[in-house]
Design a protein around this motif. Structure first.
Motif, PDB file in Angstrom:
ATOM      1  N   VAL A  76       0.857  -1.182   0.000  1.00  0.00           N
ATOM      2  CA  VAL A  76       0.000   0.000   0.000  1.00  0.00           C
ATOM      3  C   VAL A  76       0.891   1.230   0.000  1.00  0.00           C
ATOM      4  CG1 VAL A  76      -1.772   1.275   1.282  1.00  0.00           C
ATOM      5  CG2 VAL A  76      -1.771  -1.212   1.352  1.00  0.00           C
ATOM      6  N   VAL A  78       0.941   4.974   1.242  1.00  0.00           N
ATOM      7  CA  VAL A  78       0.235   5.944   2.074  1.00  0.00           C
ATOM      8  C   VAL A  78       0.781   7.318   1.723  1.00  0.00           C
ATOM      9  CG1 VAL A  78      -0.384   6.613   4.419  1.00  0.00           C
ATOM     10  CG2 VAL A  78       0.105   4.224   3.910  1.00  0.00           C
ATOM     11  N   SER A 145       3.966   7.604  11.613  1.00  0.00           N
ATOM     12  CA  SER A 145       2.701   8.327  11.482  1.00  0.00           C
ATOM     13  C   SER A 145       1.946   7.862  10.234  1.00  0.00           C
ATOM     14  CB  SER A 145       2.937   9.836  11.446  1.00  0.00           C
ATOM     15  OG  SER A 145       3.663  10.186  10.305  1.00  0.00           O
ATOM     16  N   PHE A 146       2.698   7.361   9.239  1.00  0.00           N
ATOM     17  CA  PHE A 146       2.055   6.850   8.037  1.00  0.00           C
ATOM     18  C   PHE A 146       1.414   5.489   8.299  1.00  0.00           C
ATOM     19  CE2 PHE A 146       4.692  10.117   6.368  1.00  0.00           C
ATOM     20  CZ  PHE A 146       4.089  10.539   5.202  1.00  0.00           C
ATOM     21  N   LEU A 150      -2.569   4.361   8.288  1.00  0.00           N
ATOM     22  CA  LEU A 150      -3.124   3.197   7.589  1.00  0.00           C
ATOM     23  C   LEU A 150      -4.028   2.397   8.520  1.00  0.00           C
ATOM     24  CD1 LEU A 150      -1.241   0.944   5.122  1.00  0.00           C
ATOM     25  CD2 LEU A 150      -2.668  -0.098   6.850  1.00  0.00           C
ATOM     26  N   ARG A 152      -5.456   3.489  11.234  1.00  0.00           N
ATOM     27  CA  ARG A 152      -6.611   4.318  11.597  1.00  0.00           C
ATOM     28  C   ARG A 152      -7.678   4.273  10.500  1.00  0.00           C
ATOM     29  NH1 ARG A 152      -3.959   8.882  12.477  1.00  0.00           N
ATOM     30  NH2 ARG A 152      -4.344   9.803  10.453  1.00  0.00           N
ATOM     31  N   ILE A 153      -7.241   4.431   9.247  1.00  0.00           N
ATOM     32  CA  ILE A 153      -8.204   4.456   8.138  1.00  0.00           C
ATOM     33  C   ILE A 153      -8.889   3.094   7.988  1.00  0.00           C
ATOM     34  CG2 ILE A 153      -8.424   4.648   5.620  1.00  0.00           C
ATOM     35  CD1 ILE A 153      -6.166   6.795   5.801  1.00  0.00           C
TER      36      ILE A 153
END
Lengths: 256, 304
Positions: A76, A78, A145-146, A150, A152-153
């Motif tokens: 993925v 981000v 943080s990235f 991911l 979190r989303i």
């Protein structure tokens, strides 16, 4: 539900009398999920029992059960937006090499209490372990943080979940949990691992696979689109023209 | 009723899709625009992956445009010759556009550039049309000398002149081919039919009578979007037939209703309504670009 307990008891009888001091014996309410046109998510019951040949070694700490379901992994990218000339644009990007499309973790207590950080690392349990960046680009310092974004989303979309109270354990012997599979599920093999931990140390692991497959019309459309793309494209156009003509004719008749 | 889309791999409400298709279909029939410039952002919003939304929308526009153009065939408001000339440019433009879209996707800026494209084109076209239609309405209210019918611009000085009987024009073939080409590129990049650019270009640049503009625009949109659908289906496997069917069921019915509403309205009213709608979409997109988003991070499929 009683049937489940009977099966669990039968499994227990089977599991006992084998090598290790405490073993996990598990079952799934279904090991195939068919994605049909009206698929609206599914719930899978993971159940089982703890088999022992000797009395439970209570002095080693409390017994815990961890049930983990991991969907197929895909890389993925981000991206993070930043304000550039008053407009929010994608600036920094991090390629997350490993991120499962689905991840569910149910335990009998808070993760750090039921299994030690060392064991989490060893078995790769928890979102921190399954969502990983291999070679971060040097210009982005805060890759965490990235990966957090991911998680979190995907948690917001119902794809990731971590529940500290998801597993019900009765008499340190029988356990069960429900795993909710959302509607936006990706096809593939979902690895299910059931860990037995005592005092934070993993005692036994049982692994199973839930096969998630498209079926019926969904299967047919998907296969045609990938195996005969030109035919599929032409068919899509034919459907479009037919629908357009049909509506036009229908309205012409209606007006008479 | 939830339905699982086989290619998009998401589950959405079937009635929501039918409704969206219907509303956009009405607009399509009224204004001779494919409606893609509304539908594509709406599909993003309900969670359809952008690549699938763009490709499937092209397929849906084929249906609604075909449904709309049949009504125009019967009223003989299609200039086939002009449509064919526009189409030559349109197909070449669409082929280039699909390649451009791929390149932009790889650098992760496709959404921003698509949004900026929308804001710029919708803003300029909307404003021009709005001012023009206001002036036209004012002129029609105040009796006076009618405006000159044939304006002689640089367009009329080019070689390769052709006669377009249905449009009552005798102009060079170069401007229509160029218009088709530019619209074709934008159509492929923005996941739209391009009617919202084509219609004003035909009226203001080529000087075609409003009567034949809508039918001719729909006529050539069918071919450009059919071509785009095939390109996406064979190269990216992103056309979702189930999604397309639901959208077009609503869409074709809407287009029929829209065409009938369109006949009842005057050309100036039609243009001012289209201008307002174009400006509204432009404003919304600009707002989204400027205002701080609630989630700064976005997920994309792997690899840059």
């Amino acid at each position: 539900m009683r049937g489940v307990w009977i099966i669990a008891a039968a499994l227990l009888a089977l599991g006992s009398g084998l090598g290790a001091s405490e073993r996990v014996v598990s079952g799934l309410s279904q090991n195939r999920v068919a994605i049909t046109a009206n698929f609206d998510g599914s719930e899978i019951l993971v159940f089982g029992a703890v088999g022992r040949e000797a009395p439970a070694p209570v002095e080693d700490g409390p017994l815990d059960v961890i049930v983990e379901v991991t969907g197929p992994s895909n890389p993925v990218t981000v991206r993070r937006k930043e304000r550039v000339l008053g407009i929010w644009a994608n600036r920094d990007a991090v390629d997350v090499n490993l991120a499962p499309s689905f991840y569910s973790l149910a335990t009998t207590g808070p993760l750090d209490e039921v299994i030690s950080p060392a064991e989490q690392l060893r078995y790769g349990v928890g979102t921190d372990q399954v969502v990983r960046v291999a070679g971060p680009p040097p210009e982005v310092a805060d890759t965490s943080s990235f990966t957090d974004a991911l998680v979190r989303i995907r948690t917001r979309d119902g794809l990731y979940s971590e529940s500290g109270e998801g597993v019900e354990l009765t008499e340190e012997t029988l356990f069960r949990t429900d795993i909710a599979l959302p509607a936006n599920l990706v096809e593939g093999d979902y690895r299910t691992r059931i860990f037995l931990a005592r005092g934070g140390e993993v005692v036994d692991v049982s692994e199973r696979v839930i096969a998630v497959r498209k079926s019926g019309l969904e299967r047919w459309i998907y296969n045609l689109a990938h195996e005969q793309p030109l035919l599929y494209g032409l068919l899509s156009l034919a459907v479009a023209l037919l629908a357009g003509w049909g509506a036009s004719e229908a309205f012409r008749l209606l007006r008479r | 009723m939830q339905i699982y889309l086989p290619i998009a791999e998401v589950s959405v409400n079937a009635f929501l899709l039918l409704g969206l298709g219907g509303i956009v279909g009405v607009l399509s029939g009224m204004f001779g625009v494919g409606g893609g410039f509304l539908m594509t952002p709406l599909l993003f919003f309900i969670g359809i992956p952008p690549a699938v939304a763009v490709a499937t929308e092209a397929n849906q526009i084929v249906a609604s445009s075909f449904s709309g153009v049949l009504a125009h065939f019967k009223r003989r408001t299609v200039d086939f010759k002009m449509g064919g000339v526009l189409l030559i440019g349109g197909l070449a433009g669409a082929a280039l556009g699909v390649q451009l879209f791929k390149a932009l996707k790889e650098i992760g800026q496709v959404e921003l550039l698509v949004s900026l494209c929308y804001v710029v084109f919708l803003g300029v076209i909307g404003t021009l049309m709005f001012i023009e239609s206001l002036n036209a309405i004012r002129r029609s209210k105040r009796p006076g000398p009618p405006p000159k019918r044939t304006r002689h611009t640089w367009v009329h000085g080019l070689p390769l002149k052709m006669r377009f009987r249905a449009s009552n024009l005798y102009i060079s073939a170069i401007p229509p081919v160029m218009v088709g080409f530019v619209v074709g590129i934008l159509a492929a990049i923005m996941g739209v039919g391009g009617g919202f650019i084509m219609v004003p270009a035909m009226i203001y640049l080529l000087g075609m009578p409003t009567k034949v503009v809508v039918g001719t625009s729909l006529f050539q949109i069918i071919f450009v979007t059919a071509f785009t659908t095939l390109m996406h289906a064979t190269q990216n496997y992103t056309v979702d037939m189930a999604l397309a069917v639901l959208l077009l069921l609503g869409g074709v019915v809407g287009a029929q209703i829209g065409t009938r509403i369109g006949i009842k309205l005057k050309a100036e009213q039609l243009r001012i309504l289209l201008a307002l709608m174009v400006l509204a979409v432009c404003g919304k997109l600009l707002f989204d670009l400027v205002v701080t988003p609630s989630e700064l991070y976005t997920l994309g499929s792997g690899g840059h």
